[in-house]
Each structure stands twice: as structure tokens, then as C-alpha cells.
Design a protein around this motif. Structure first.
Motif, PDB file in Angstrom:
ATOM      1  N   ASP B  62      49.115  39.383  33.945  1.00  0.00           N
ATOM      2  CA  ASP B  62      49.198  38.444  35.063  1.00  0.00           C
ATOM      3  C   ASP B  62      49.317  37.043  34.479  1.00  0.00           C
ATOM      4  N   THR B  78      44.340  41.309  37.539  1.00  0.00           N
ATOM      5  CA  THR B  78      43.156  40.490  37.807  1.00  0.00           C
ATOM      6  C   THR B  78      43.439  39.338  38.779  1.00  0.00           C
ATOM      7  N   LEU B  79      44.673  38.888  38.878  1.00  0.00           N
ATOM      8  CA  LEU B  79      44.966  37.788  39.797  1.00  0.00           C
ATOM      9  C   LEU B  79      45.384  38.332  41.164  1.00  0.00           C
ATOM     10  N   LYS B  80      45.109  37.529  42.188  1.00  0.00           N
ATOM     11  CA  LYS B  80      45.340  37.956  43.578  1.00  0.00           C
ATOM     12  C   LYS B  80      46.814  38.287  43.835  1.00  0.00           C
ATOM     13  N   ASN B  81      47.698  37.493  43.268  1.00  0.00           N
ATOM     14  CA  ASN B  81      49.125  37.707  43.568  1.00  0.00           C
ATOM     15  C   ASN B  81      49.834  38.485  42.456  1.00  0.00           C
ATOM     16  N   SER B  82      49.096  39.354  41.773  1.00  0.00           N
ATOM     17  CA  SER B  82      49.695  40.159  40.694  1.00  0.00           C
ATOM     18  C   SER B  82      50.535  41.306  41.253  1.00  0.00           C
ATOM     19  N   GLU B 118      53.991  36.877  51.098  1.00  0.00           N
ATOM     20  CA  GLU B 118      53.504  36.297  49.855  1.00  0.00           C
ATOM     21  C   GLU B 118      54.353  36.708  48.640  1.00  0.00           C
ATOM     22  N   THR B 120      54.756  37.505  44.827  1.00  0.00           N
ATOM     23  CA  THR B 120      53.858  37.976  43.766  1.00  0.00           C
ATOM     24  C   THR B 120      54.577  37.882  42.424  1.00  0.00           C
TER      25      THR B 120
END
Lengths: 180, 264
Positions: B62, B78-82, B118, B120
Motif C-alpha cells: 500500500d 493496511t490502508l483504507k483505500n488499498s 472511491e 483505490t
């Protein structure tokens, strides 16, 4: 022999001038020429930062008490159609001989003067984290980066290096090229 | 006579032998689009023009940008927008023999529950794996540094409905530190697609009309992100200046202009 040289010279002249002697034709035709461009990034495999080895040898007392710098011209040769950055990281926390370890942060890597790669150039203390060596480098072809690998006297005269059993301590350092 | 022919051969063959001897990756960024539940694919071409065989591992991370635009990597997922977990390739390693070209099919399986608004992202890495030869050619004593290379391939997923390309200049300010004076341009991506742009900055002396143009800086921003672009100002500036910044967005004639008065 002289005749042969004259013949060869005439042949060369004919090759070079031949394109001027093509007669114009009365036919016309149109051709569409498409130039299809793709983004690309490359790292020159001839460069030292590519399966290459950089060695620091500590043999004498003077070696341990002095800063050692190994300059590697054209360590990286990059061609990129977009702005790019180069990061560097160690693949492990230590140089190791299999049993004994020397922490990788004894080594500094910095851009030396002389290369054609521009961008923001940083000096980094090696770690396992990706660190920016060159930030936002302008795109270009066969851009060269000269690197200085440096171990300060303060590190080589410390327990990090001094007093370690003789041997070869190795670690892998990876250079990562990405588009901006 | 033989010498002459050798000379001719040398003259005609020289330009042909000057070519890059490296490993290349194309493209440098993958943009996927599609609807939730769909699987979409893109091809990546790796070419090895060297005389050495390479084996590259495929791995993902990410990433996001810091305020200055620097990319920071994190473990995948681990990141929200992965979208790293949406990606796959047929093999985990790619062998590219000397002189060979390999095409790697990257598949993205967009989850049923994926957001329809969103964007990603993730980074796909092709990392050179060391050979035994690399490991054993170091010196007998001392430190041996084995150097390898890696390509990072940007991977973006843009929902099919996202079309808005927009940046906003939110602030222009002067930063003075010990080393230099800078003009800092704060920018927000208030659109809903990844936006590539060039940020230009010039100073106009309001008394003399003198113009000082600084080198433009390229940026690339994800939606809903902020970035501060800093221009190092020339030394010994004195007087009143109008600072003008122009942001030119790629793929559109749309631009943004901001102004601020500076007194040095």
C-alpha cells in the motif's frame, strides 16, 4: 590494391549518394503513420547497482580510524518517460557473515556530483525502510547517477565494526524506481 | 583491402550497437476501471535488453503520499483505500531471459462490496532476486554490498462513474528557513479521479515589471488529498513582487491560477 581501394571508395560513394538519385514517381499514395507511445521506465543492467558488488575492506588500523568512501560512477542509469523517483532500502537490518552482524546504518549512500540525473538528491543512512535517494527526477533518456558509499570513521572505529571477527559481511541493497 | 572493408563495417555497424542495455517496464502506471464484481485485466511488458538473465518476484504494498508528495509504503492491506488484495498475476515470479520480452497479465477482481465512488490504489513491485553468483562474488574480508533493482508499478482503480478532474489552490505562502526562501503552494484534489498536473510559479516585480520564472514542478494527486509544492526562490530578491502560480492539469485545457503579493 590501388584499383581495389578506388573501387571500394566509389562503392561507398554510391551507397552514400544513392538516396539522392531516386527518380520521382508520378504516382501518389497516402500513408497513415501512427506513433504509439507507452510510458516506460528502465534501469540499465550495465550499472553497478544491479547485481553489482560494492566492497569496503578493513585491513589496517588506519582503515578503522578513517572515513572510507567508495565512489561508483554511473551506479544507476535510468530511462523514464515520466518524472520518477529512486528509493533505496536494505533487505535486512545487518550486514552479516552468517553468524556475526554489523548494523546496516553504518553505511551512508549519497548522490555524487557528475551524473546527469537531476531531481532532489538526498544523503541517506541505510535502513530497511524505503528512503528517497532521488525525488521527482525529471524524465529523460539514459540518465546517470553517480553514488558515493560512505562509512564514517565514527562508525568504523566503534563497536559496530571494530572488534568484529574477520570475515565478509554482506547485505542486499535494493534500488526502487517508480514513476512520480 | 581487408582493413578497408573492416573499417566500412565498423562505420556502418556502430550506430546500431548503441542501445540501452537494461531491463524496462511498460507502462509505469495501471489504471483499472470497472464495476463491483467484475474482473478486469491489463498487460505489463518487461523487456530485458541486457545479456544477463533476471528473475523478478511480484509483490504488493500500500502507499500514500506525504504533504510534500513523497510516496510512503505500507504493508499491503493496511490502508483504507488499498486495492492490493484485489490484484493477482499468474505467477509470483517472472523470469526474463537475456534479450527476451515478457508480458505479465495483471488481473483485478473488483469486490462486490467495492465503493462506487472511491478511488483505490496500491503498488505492484517487480523485484530482482539475487542469484548465487551475486552472493558469492564479494571480497574476502570487509563489507560487501549486493545491489539489486526493483520497479514499482502504480495501480489505481477508478469507479466507472468518476470523471471529475479538478484541483484547488488553497493557500500560497512564503516560507523562510535558514537555507532558503520558498514559496509554498497548497493544493487539494477536489475532483474524483487521479490528477496529473504541472505547477508553475513566477514572480513579477510590481515596480519594474521584471519577470522571474521558476522551473515547473510535476505532481500527481489522488482524490481528497492535499499537497504542498515548494519553489525555492532566488537569493537577493528585494522589492515588491506579485507571485503567480498556474496549475495545468494533464488531459484538459482547464487550469487554476493563484496570486499573492510578496515583499522581500
Amino acid at each position: 590494391m590501388k584499383k581495389q581501394i578506388i573501387t571500394a571508395t566509389l562503392a561507398l560513394g554510391a551507397i552514400l549518394l544513392g538516396t539522392n538519385n531516386v527518380k520521382a514517381q508520378n504516382h501518389t499514395a497516402t500513408t497513415t503513420v501512427n506513433i504509439i507511445l507507452s510510458d516506460v521506465i528502465s534501469i540499465d543492467a550495465g550499472s553497478v547497482a544491479n547485481g553489482g558488488i560494492v566492497d569496503f575492506n578493513y585491513v589496517t588500523a588506519a582503515d578503522y580510524n578513517s572515513t572510507k568512501t567508495v565512489n561508483v560512477p554511473e551506479s544507476l542509469i535510468v530511462t523514464s518517460t515520466k518524472n520518477f523517483d529512486v528509493k533505496v532500502k536494505a533487505d535486512g537490518a545487518s550486514f552479516t557473515d552468517g553468524t556475526n552482524n554489523i548494523p546496516v546504518n553504518v553505511l551512508n549512500i549519497k548522490a555524487a556530483t557528475g551524473g546527469s540525473m537531476a531531481g532532489t538528491q538526498n544523503t541517506i543512512e541505510l535502513s530497511t525502510t524505503d528512503q528517497v535517494l532521488i525525488g521527482n527526477a525529471p524524465l529523460g533518456s539514459a540518465l546517470t547517477l553517480d553514488l558515493d558509499y560512505e562509512i564514517l570513521a565514527a562508525k568504523s572505529s566503534s563497536a559496530d565494526i571494530l572488534g568484529k571477527p574477520a570475515g565478509t559481511y554482506t547485505q542486499t541493497v535494493t534500488y526502487t524506481a517508480t514513476a512520480l | 583491402m581487408r582493413f578497408l572493408f573492416l573499417l566500412l563495417i565498423a562505420i556502418f555497424s556502430t550506430p546500431l550497437s548503441v542501445s540501452a542495455q537494461g531491463v524496462s517496464m511498460s507502462p509505469t502506471r495501471l489504471f483499472f476501471t470497472g464495476n463491483p464484481g467484475e474482473t478486469v485485466t491489463e498487460l505489463v511488458t518487461l523487456h530485458n535488453s541486457s545479456n544477463k538473465d533476471y528473475v523478478l518476484s511480484v509483490n504488493y504494498k500500500d502507499w500514500k503520499r506525504e504533504l510534500d508528495g513523497n510516496k510512503v509504503y505500507f504493508e499491503s492491506g493496511t490502508l483504507k483505500n488499498s486495492n492490493a488484495s484485489w490484484l493477482s498475476t499468474l505467477e509470483n515470479t517472472v523470469s526474463v531471459a537475456a534479450g527476451a520480452t515478457m508480458e505479465v497479465l495483471v488481473a483485478m477482481q473488483v469486490p462486490e462490496e467495492a465503493s462506487t465512488s472511491e478511488v483505490t490504489n496500491s503498488m505492484l513491485f517487480f523485484t530482482q532476486l539475487p542469484t548465487q553468483e551475486d552472493k558469492t562474488t564479494s571480497s574476502s574480508t570487509g563489507l560487501g554490498i549486493i545491489t539489486l533493482f526493483e520497479f514499482g508499478l502504480h495501480v489505481y482503480y477508478t469507479p466507472a462513474g468518476n470523471k471529475l478532474k479538478s484541483l484547488e489552490i488553497t493557500n500560497i505562502e512564503e516560507i523562510v528557513d535558514a537555507a532558503s526562501k520558498k514559496a509554498a503552494i497548497s493544493i487539494t484534489n477536489d475532483g474524483n479521479v487521479v490528477n496529473d498536473a504541472t505547477v508553475e510559479f513566477e514572480l513579477i516585480n510590481t515596480d519594474t515589471g521584471e519577470e522571474i520564472k521558476l522551473d515547473p514542478i510535476s505532481i500527481s494527486m489522488m482524490p481528497d488529498t492535499h499537497q504542498v509544492v515548494e519553489f525555492i526562490l532566488p537569493e537577493n530578491l528585494a522589492g515588491n513582487y506579485l507571485g503567480v502560480t498556474i496549475i495545468k492539469m494533464a488531459g484538459t485545457s482547464d487550469m487554476r491560477v493563484g496570486e499573492k503579493n510578496f515583499s522581500f
